[in-house]
Design a protein around this motif. Sequence first.
Motif: not given
Length: 253
Positions: A10, A16, A49, A131, A192, A195, A203, A253
């Motif tokens: 990604i 981050e 994660w 996810n 999460g 995107d 993400k 991740c």
Amino acid sequence: MPLILGTNSIKDTGYEVANSLRFNDGSSDSLTKTFSTPTNNKKFTISMWVKRTTLGGTHDLFHSGADNNNEFIVRLDNDDTFFIKQDQGGSEEMNYRTNRLFRDPSAWYHIVVAIDTTNATAGNRQRIYINGVEETSFSSSSDFSQDVDVEANKSASHSIGKRDFSASGFFDGYIAEVVFIDGQQLDATSFGEFDEDSPTIWKPKNVSGLTFGNNGFYLDFENSGSLGADVSGNSNNFTVNNLTSVDQSTDTC
């Protein structure tokens, strides 16, 4: 179905994750903590994660229990399914096992297990998201009884990366962004997001603003000198077993 991503797949999108923690089943790595009085033993959410480095075998991600008659299990099992279960008083209280297999050692999987045994709808008392998508296909699906106490999130010992009461079930791989919410059943969007430029990509997002509850914690593994440090503000720090600063990783991740 959202993509399951390998390392560094990604682009930089603002949030981050700096570090993960590498677990080696051969050296019996784990994190352990005895919880205190919960905000609500019947409602909680665990988010993490994970990236596997060994397939097959029994790998407990989160576990609490005095013995195999009284335990709450979050597990990647020896057939590579994902599995949650509670045994209570020697009887099975809840059991959910996915049909889907998790066999990609290059992938990071975001796992959310959300519990609310007070829910009037039996199938909503235990929910699994992977996810960003709720799992709906199971080879076994036995619901919690309404209002039952859970064998986790109570004044008892808990483990990450092993079966709590025995030297077994050790995880082999990487774990990042471990969040525990005491008193709320949350879905995956609390931890999460998809995107905005690549909407099939799931993400992580910043979780620092969540309400954690009495036993809540957030392990980001950024302090190499205190790998079990809780950064939620609760100081619910974990004891580190057989893990050292060399196990802090930038594979995230």
